[in-house]
Scaffold this motif. Structure first.
Motif, PDB file in Angstrom:
ATOM      1  N   LEU A  68      -5.733   1.759   0.336  1.00 50.26           N
ATOM      2  CA  LEU A  68      -5.996   0.612   1.187  1.00 50.26           C
ATOM      3  C   LEU A  68      -7.149  -0.219   0.641  1.00 50.26           C
ATOM      4  N   PRO A 102       0.814  -1.218   0.000  1.00 53.58           N
ATOM      5  CA  PRO A 102       0.000   0.000   0.000  1.00 53.58           C
ATOM      6  C   PRO A 102       0.843   1.261   0.000  1.00 53.58           C
ATOM      7  N   VAL A 106      -5.957  -2.257  -2.444  1.00 58.51           N
ATOM      8  CA  VAL A 106      -5.180  -3.457  -2.116  1.00 58.51           C
ATOM      9  C   VAL A 106      -6.088  -4.520  -1.513  1.00 58.51           C
ATOM     10  N   ALA A 107      -7.005  -4.110  -0.650  1.00 58.51           N
ATOM     11  CA  ALA A 107      -7.938  -5.076  -0.049  1.00 58.51           C
ATOM     12  C   ALA A 107      -8.772  -5.765  -1.120  1.00 58.51           C
ATOM     13  N   GLU A 157     -10.201  -5.877   6.298  1.00 57.18           N
ATOM     14  CA  GLU A 157     -11.164  -5.551   5.237  1.00 57.18           C
ATOM     15  C   GLU A 157     -11.377  -6.727   4.303  1.00 57.18           C
ATOM     16  N   THR A 170      -5.194  -3.338   8.573  1.00 53.35           N
ATOM     17  CA  THR A 170      -6.451  -2.804   8.042  1.00 53.35           C
ATOM     18  C   THR A 170      -6.865  -3.545   6.784  1.00 53.35           C
ATOM     19  N   ILE A 171      -5.908  -3.781   5.894  1.00 50.47           N
ATOM     20  CA  ILE A 171      -6.187  -4.512   4.660  1.00 50.47           C
ATOM     21  C   ILE A 171      -6.656  -5.928   4.968  1.00 50.47           C
ATOM     22  N   VAL A 197      -1.798 -11.371   4.698  1.00 56.69           N
ATOM     23  CA  VAL A 197      -1.173 -10.059   4.557  1.00 56.69           C
ATOM     24  C   VAL A 197      -0.040  -9.997   5.575  1.00 56.69           C
TER      25      VAL A 197
END
Length: 347
Positions: A274, A260, A277-278, A306, A302-303, A289
């Motif tokens: 973000l 990211p 990428v998610a 998600e 976070t990714i 990840v």
């Protein structure tokens, strides 16, 4: 009278600190005091390499404290003095601006930049690879087809091996990717070049330096073979990482780095990035990840949240901490391989 003496000694010590000569050691570098060559390094992998190649004939001091990230290193006056006093200042230009500045300000011929020993990947090549993209849609069942041979740098570095959409060049790292120690072949070349420099300074032990470098070459060759065999057949070849420190690893072993952000581990990617990428993680059935031991991996977590993916540590080996998956360079490289083979579902 006693008070005046104490004040005078304090003043002398303060002046010595300002000139980085130290107080209580006569201004001698560790190597000078021990009769060994003194080597100063900026980052842990180079410390490990110098210790292996130098063996009993060198004293090695690393400027980055254990558990600290190398990117934000700030040097004390004493450390700046160490850079100038050392027989060899072994570093990667562009990785740590404070070290670059110390080498420049101290002058002399003791600097040994890794870029003098091996060819480094350019950030421009990484960016071109990212722009080229990777055709996931053409693949069936998560199997990835790749052109070129993974054993040749030309095929790797010219291909679509880096999905890094970050602005690396904006983070003060210069034009070259410094994380060459994740490429075992380049790291072995650096060992040979360091052995040559040490032999020039200490010809009486040149045979020892050459033998040590050969041993390092053998160890790194074993690790490289383990990676080649372990990553030969995998359901996925995409690695989603916190910051794009794995370009050399990706190029050498035919993986695809997705980050990211760029090279700066402290950069904050936008919400849109973000989400992008998610979406890639979900679309291409990426199960893991990767986070890092030394830097904030909030974006990676976070990714993962998600995309409903797991997280695991993939260590760029920028330093040793209690969260590292091993206690030295070889053990961390092998732990990284175990993590990759599980995450990428390799057989």
């Amino acid at each position: 009278m006693r008070g005046r003496i104490d004040i005078k000694l304090t003043a002398v010590c303060a002046a010595a600190v300002l000139t980085a000569a130290g107080c209580g050691d006569g201004g001698q570098a560790a190597g000078e005091a021990s009769g060994k060559l003194s080597v100063v390094t900026g980052v842990y992998p180079l410390q490990w390499l110098a210790e292996q190649v130098g063996g009993d004939h060198v004293d090695v001091a690393n400027l980055t404290e254990p558990g600290a990230g190398p990117h934000d290193l700030e040097l004390t006056p004493r450390q700046i003095g160490q850079v100038g006093e050392a027989d060899v200042a072994f570093y990667v230009a562009g990785l740590q601006p404070a070290v670059d500045d110390a080498v420049e300000s101290q002058g002399g011929g003791n600097a040994l930049d890794v870029a003098e020993l091996v060819d480094l990947r350019t950030l421009e090549a990484n960016a071109e690879a990212a722009e080229g993209g990777h055709d996931h849609g053409a693949q069936e069942g998560g199997d990835h087809e790749h052109g070129g041979e993974a054993s040749t740098d030309d095929a790797q570095e010219g291909g679509d091996h880096d999905h890094d959409h970050g602005e690396e060049g904006a983070h003060g790292h210069g034009a070259l990717d410094p994380h060459m120690w994740l490429d075992t072949e380049r790291f072995a070349e650096a060992a040979s070049g360091l052995a040559d420099r040490l032999a020039e300074l200490d010809p009486d032990h040149s045979a020892d330096y050459a033998a040590n470098a050969e041993s390092v070459d053998g160890l790194l060759g074993e690790i490289g073979t383990e990676y080649t065999e372990g990553l030969a057949e995998c359901e996925s070849r995409d690695i989603v990482v916190s910051h794009s420190a794995f370009g050399y690893l990706a190029a050498r072993f035919d993986l695809h780095q997705i980050s990211p952000a760029g090279l700066d581990p402290h950069s904050e990617p936008s919400p849109a990035r973000l989400a992008e990428v998610a979406a890639t993680v979900r679309e291409h059935d990426i199960t893991t990840v990767f986070t890092e031991p030394l830097s904030d991996s909030g974006a990676a977590r976070t990714i993962a949240a998600e995309a409903d993916a797991e997280t695991a540590i993939l260590d760029p080996i920028e330093g040793i901490t209690d969260r590292s998956p091993g206690d030295d360079y070889p053990s961390i490289m092998r732990a990284n391989l175990d993590t990759l083979t599980e995450a990428l579902r390799c057989s």
